[in-house]
Scaffold this motif. Structure first.
Motif, PDB file in Angstrom:
ATOM      1  N   ASP A  66       0.936  -1.290   0.002  1.00 33.10           N
ATOM      2  CA  ASP A  66      -0.065  -0.077   0.017  1.00 33.10           C
ATOM      3  C   ASP A  66       0.811   1.084   0.067  1.00 33.10           C
ATOM      4  OD1 ASP A  66       0.945  -0.620   2.703  1.00 33.10           O
ATOM      5  OD2 ASP A  66      -0.961  -0.100   3.506  1.00 33.10           O
ATOM      6  N   ASN A  67       2.025   0.930  -0.053  1.00 35.01           N
ATOM      7  CA  ASN A  67       2.845   2.177   0.124  1.00 35.01           C
ATOM      8  C   ASN A  67       3.313   3.078  -1.519  1.00 35.01           C
ATOM      9  OD1 ASN A  67       3.478   2.175   2.805  1.00 35.01           O
ATOM     10  ND2 ASN A  67       5.362   0.807   2.693  1.00 35.01           N
ATOM     11  N   VAL A  68       2.982   2.205  -2.561  1.00 38.96           N
ATOM     12  CA  VAL A  68       3.403   2.451  -3.796  1.00 38.96           C
ATOM     13  C   VAL A  68       1.985   2.911  -4.836  1.00 38.96           C
ATOM     14  CG1 VAL A  68       5.295   1.043  -3.785  1.00 38.96           C
ATOM     15  CG2 VAL A  68       3.232   0.099  -4.728  1.00 38.96           C
ATOM     16  N   ASP A  69       2.447   3.584  -5.753  1.00 39.19           N
ATOM     17  CA  ASP A  69       1.172   4.194  -6.788  1.00 39.19           C
ATOM     18  C   ASP A  69       1.681   4.249  -8.162  1.00 39.19           C
ATOM     19  OD1 ASP A  69      -0.966   5.189  -7.856  1.00 39.19           O
ATOM     20  OD2 ASP A  69      -0.863   7.134  -6.734  1.00 39.19           O
ATOM     21  N   PHE A  70       1.495   3.333  -8.864  1.00 44.86           N
ATOM     22  CA  PHE A  70       1.819   3.167 -10.252  1.00 44.86           C
ATOM     23  C   PHE A  70       0.825   3.914 -11.140  1.00 44.86           C
ATOM     24  CE2 PHE A  70       4.588  -0.034  -8.611  1.00 44.86           C
ATOM     25  CZ  PHE A  70       5.734   0.361  -9.224  1.00 44.86           C
ATOM     26  N   VAL A  71       0.871   5.147 -11.212  1.00 44.44           N
ATOM     27  CA  VAL A  71      -0.295   5.996 -12.013  1.00 44.44           C
ATOM     28  C   VAL A  71      -0.466   5.450 -13.412  1.00 44.44           C
ATOM     29  CG1 VAL A  71      -0.868   8.308 -12.689  1.00 44.44           C
ATOM     30  CG2 VAL A  71       0.506   7.997 -10.515  1.00 44.44           C
ATOM     31  N   ASN A  72       0.605   5.170 -14.152  1.00 41.93           N
ATOM     32  CA  ASN A  72       0.373   4.889 -15.471  1.00 41.93           C
ATOM     33  C   ASN A  72       0.078   3.318 -15.837  1.00 41.93           C
ATOM     34  OD1 ASN A  72       0.392   7.337 -16.423  1.00 41.93           O
ATOM     35  ND2 ASN A  72       2.641   7.509 -16.181  1.00 41.93           N
ATOM     36  N   THR A  73      -0.260   2.789 -14.715  1.00 38.83           N
ATOM     37  CA  THR A  73      -0.288   1.101 -14.921  1.00 38.83           C
ATOM     38  C   THR A  73      -1.384   1.100 -16.124  1.00 38.83           C
ATOM     39  OG1 THR A  73       0.017   0.655 -12.703  1.00 38.83           O
ATOM     40  CG2 THR A  73      -1.277  -1.096 -14.047  1.00 38.83           C
ATOM     41  N   ALA A  74      -1.175   0.122 -17.108  1.00 32.57           N
ATOM     42  CA  ALA A  74      -2.052  -0.269 -18.236  1.00 32.57           C
ATOM     43  C   ALA A  74      -3.097  -1.025 -17.795  1.00 32.57           C
ATOM     44  CB  ALA A  74      -1.151  -0.971 -19.190  1.00 32.57           C
ATOM     45  N   THR A  75      -4.298  -0.731 -18.383  1.00 33.45           N
ATOM     46  CA  THR A  75      -5.584  -1.698 -18.328  1.00 33.45           C
ATOM     47  C   THR A  75      -5.698  -2.462 -19.786  1.00 33.45           C
ATOM     48  OG1 THR A  75      -6.251   0.118 -16.984  1.00 33.45           O
ATOM     49  CG2 THR A  75      -7.924  -1.582 -17.619  1.00 33.45           C
ATOM     50  N   PRO A  76      -5.722  -3.962 -19.783  1.00 35.06           N
ATOM     51  CA  PRO A  76      -5.094  -4.822 -18.485  1.00 35.06           C
ATOM     52  C   PRO A  76      -3.789  -4.508 -18.333  1.00 35.06           C
ATOM     53  CG  PRO A  76      -5.673  -6.035 -20.215  1.00 35.06           C
ATOM     54  CD  PRO A  76      -6.191  -4.570 -20.801  1.00 35.06           C
ATOM     55  N   PRO A  77      -3.326  -4.940 -17.031  1.00 34.10           N
ATOM     56  CA  PRO A  77      -1.773  -4.907 -16.959  1.00 34.10           C
ATOM     57  C   PRO A  77      -1.110  -6.016 -17.675  1.00 34.10           C
ATOM     58  CG  PRO A  77      -3.308  -5.725 -14.873  1.00 34.10           C
ATOM     59  CD  PRO A  77      -4.051  -5.100 -15.997  1.00 34.10           C
ATOM     60  N   THR A  78       0.053  -5.573 -18.009  1.00 35.48           N
ATOM     61  CA  THR A  78       0.919  -6.754 -18.926  1.00 35.48           C
ATOM     62  C   THR A  78       2.154  -7.085 -18.231  1.00 35.48           C
ATOM     63  OG1 THR A  78       1.492  -4.710 -20.357  1.00 35.48           O
ATOM     64  CG2 THR A  78      -0.439  -6.010 -20.847  1.00 35.48           C
ATOM     65  N   THR A  79       2.999  -5.937 -17.692  1.00 33.19           N
ATOM     66  CA  THR A  79       4.404  -6.288 -17.233  1.00 33.19           C
ATOM     67  C   THR A  79       4.384  -6.996 -16.088  1.00 33.19           C
ATOM     68  OG1 THR A  79       4.549  -4.133 -16.075  1.00 33.19           O
ATOM     69  CG2 THR A  79       4.964  -3.907 -18.714  1.00 33.19           C
ATOM     70  N   PRO A  80       5.245  -7.588 -15.552  1.00 31.00           N
ATOM     71  CA  PRO A  80       5.427  -8.345 -14.428  1.00 31.00           C
ATOM     72  C   PRO A  80       5.152  -7.045 -13.045  1.00 31.00           C
ATOM     73  CG  PRO A  80       7.001  -9.237 -15.741  1.00 31.00           C
ATOM     74  CD  PRO A  80       6.716  -8.081 -16.394  1.00 31.00           C
ATOM     75  N   GLN A  81       5.791  -6.161 -13.266  1.00 31.17           N
ATOM     76  CA  GLN A  81       5.515  -4.995 -12.315  1.00 31.17           C
ATOM     77  C   GLN A  81       3.885  -4.504 -12.217  1.00 31.17           C
ATOM     78  OE1 GLN A  81       7.686  -4.927 -14.482  1.00 31.17           O
ATOM     79  NE2 GLN A  81       9.903  -3.944 -13.714  1.00 31.17           N
ATOM     80  N   GLU A  82       3.224  -4.370 -13.476  1.00 35.87           N
ATOM     81  CA  GLU A  82       1.797  -4.032 -13.283  1.00 35.87           C
ATOM     82  C   GLU A  82       1.015  -5.235 -12.703  1.00 35.87           C
ATOM     83  OE1 GLU A  82       1.879  -1.008 -16.949  1.00 35.87           O
ATOM     84  OE2 GLU A  82       1.438  -3.090 -17.377  1.00 35.87           O
ATOM     85  N   LEU A  83       1.371  -6.411 -13.151  1.00 39.16           N
ATOM     86  CA  LEU A  83       0.674  -7.847 -12.775  1.00 39.16           C
ATOM     87  C   LEU A  83       1.025  -7.876 -11.128  1.00 39.16           C
ATOM     88  CD1 LEU A  83       1.605 -10.024 -15.588  1.00 39.16           C
ATOM     89  CD2 LEU A  83      -0.636  -9.301 -15.138  1.00 39.16           C
ATOM     90  N   LEU A  84       1.979  -7.779 -10.606  1.00 40.18           N
ATOM     91  CA  LEU A  84       2.189  -7.935  -9.175  1.00 40.18           C
ATOM     92  C   LEU A  84       1.551  -6.613  -8.405  1.00 40.18           C
ATOM     93  CD1 LEU A  84       6.063  -8.102  -9.420  1.00 40.18           C
ATOM     94  CD2 LEU A  84       4.550  -9.606  -7.911  1.00 40.18           C
ATOM     95  N   TYR A  85       1.535  -5.484  -8.907  1.00 39.84           N
ATOM     96  CA  TYR A  85       1.005  -4.120  -8.584  1.00 39.84           C
ATOM     97  C   TYR A  85      -0.393  -4.358  -8.412  1.00 39.84           C
ATOM     98  CZ  TYR A  85      -0.714   0.820  -8.144  1.00 39.84           C
ATOM     99  OH  TYR A  85      -1.072   1.722  -7.690  1.00 39.84           O
TER     100      TYR A  85
END
Length: 456
Positions: A66-85
């Motif tokens: 809950d400490n992070v905020d990836f503002v530009n996360t794709a929808t749907p998420p595709t990268t490992p970071q976005e999928l974890l997020y």
């Protein structure tokens, strides 16, 4: 018992096992013993790959907090970071790629098992040297299992840990051996505790020259961390005190001179070091929880909105930008982690004087001295909440926040965590007691053993 292809655990990350140890591959003919002397095994434990923390170099479990905020996360998420997020069940559908977290930990375990299985036959060394290297390998393997059980096993609950499935406990480095099925959470915790206690007597007294290597204080600190996440706070506190009593590590005072080296292995506050590079976009609510005179903000966070915390994505935890000596985050144990363990145990049992003293020991090294006022309260819950807040501030990107969220969720202290896209639309939620607090076994692992039970 299941017969796994070892690709399941090790060979998909085989190159990482040998990082920093190329000389053994260069000088030994194929089919010959790669390690023969005590010096060989000692250098084997200096492999750079072993110094990597959780999901190195990116610190993958931080993306789930809950400490992070990836503002530009794709929808749907595709990268490992976005999928974890977004707490996706799997982080990739590619069955030939290395599984995040799982693959790295088991590659390290294979590395340590190589020492455990071969050191007794090593030449040109003393018996005490062999025992010390075996003890370091036991300790290092235990740290890897600590991460695995807290990633792929349910949060520790004494009522269910004996039946909750965790991960295979592998003690071989032989690709022809049968690999066991998933041990229970309780079994893995017992292995960690037993192996670390076994290592204690033979570990070096002092690791100040290289805190990436083991020591007695390192063992006590891992025991403290392990008992802490088993929610045995009294035993965690006892071992934290032993760690502090047996280490030469000292806290860094942000009011004074900072370390001149960026190497975690010689950082003054490290007891048992591992590291990742600090670089994470920070949630506004998290930044707003810091006091205005908290020196950690200007030492470790870079802000494009003048530290006003009004613009999502404008503030990043990236010490390299502001304090290069702190660019690497210690995901291993530290003086301050031990003090926070002691403080939390004291607050939970109502010994507020000890809790407040431990809290003060940390905060006076983090708050500007010119305006520092010790936190005071006679309310048990208020002190505990302050300790938990300080723990989050101090250990925010050390890889422990995700584990803390799991632990605190068992006590109904976690609300729903929500992810938003750049336009403020909700794209994912993590409600209290969600099954997503326990990671699924990676697709790559199941492809080699379709009979392995999957987590929900």
């Amino acid at each position: 018992m299941h017969r796994y292809s070892y690709t399941l655990l090790f060979l998909i990350l085989g190159c990482s096992v040998f990082t920093g140890c190329d000389k053994y591959l260069d000088i030994q003919p194929k089919g010959k013993t790669l390690l023969s002397t005590v010096t060989d095994y000692d250098q084997w434990l200096n492999a750079p790959s072993l110094a990597n923390g959780f999901g190195a170099p990116f610190g993958y479990t931080n993306f789930m907090t809950d400490n992070v905020d990836f503002v530009n996360t794709a929808t749907p998420p595709t990268t490992p970071q976005e999928l974890l997020y977004t707490w996706s069940p799997q982080f990739t559908s590619d069955v030939v790629s290395a599984p995040l977290l799982w693959g790295e930990h088991y590659a390290h375990i294979n590395h340590y098992n190589t020492v455990l299985l071969g050191i007794d036959a090593a030449t040109n060394g003393t018996g005490s040297q062999r025992k010390a290297l075996k003890a370091e390998a036991l300790l290092g393997r235990s740290l890897e299992y600590f991460y695995l059980v807290n990633e792929y096993g349910n949060p520790y609950d004494s009522m269910t840990a004996g039946k909750d499935l965790a991960v295979p406990f592998v003690t071989s480095n032989d690709v022809t051996q049968t690999v066991p099925g998933r041990s229970t959470v309780d079994e893995i915790y017992k292995h960690i505790i037993d192996d670390t206690n076994e290592a204690l007597a033979d570990l070096p007294v002092n690791n100040s020259m290289n805190r990436l290597r083991g020591s007695r204080a390192a063992a006590y600190s891992l025991l403290a961390r392990t008992y802490f996440y088993a929610r045995n706070y009294a035993e965690a506190s006892r071992n934290a005190e032993l760690a502090l009593n047996n280490t030469q590590a000292t806290m860094i005072n942000l009011n004074g001179p900072l370390p001149t080296s960026d190497q975690v292995g010689v950082r003054p506050d490290v007891i048992y070091g591992r590291f990742v590079l600090g670089n994470f976009p920070v949630a506004l609510d998290f930044m707003r929880s810091f006091a205005g005179n908290d020196l950690r903000v200007n030492r470790m966070y870079y802000s494009l909105d003048n530290y006003q915390y009004t613009t999502r994505g404008a503030t990043t935890f990236i010490p390299l930008q502001v304090t290069p000596a702190l660019q690497y985050v210690n995901s291993g144990t530290s003086v301050q982690e031990m003090k926070l363990i002691i403080a939390e145990n004291a607050a939970r049992r109502g010994d507020l004087s000890i809790a407040l003293q431990q809290l003060d020991d940390i905060r006076k090294n983090r708050i500007a001295a010119s305006s520092y006022v010790p936190f005071q309260s006679s309310d048990k819950e208020a002190v505990l909440e302050e300790v938990l807040l300080e723990r989050n501030h101090e250990l925010a990107f050390s890889g422990l926040r995700w584990f803390d969220m799991r632990r605190l969720d068992k006590e109904n202290r976690m609300g729903t965590v929500t992810r938003h896209d750049a336009n403020g639309n909700v794209i994912a939620t993590l409600p209290p007691h969600s099954s997503r607090y326990t990671l699924q076994i990676p697709t790559q692992v199941l492809s080699f053993n379709p009979g392995m039970p999957q987590n929900p």
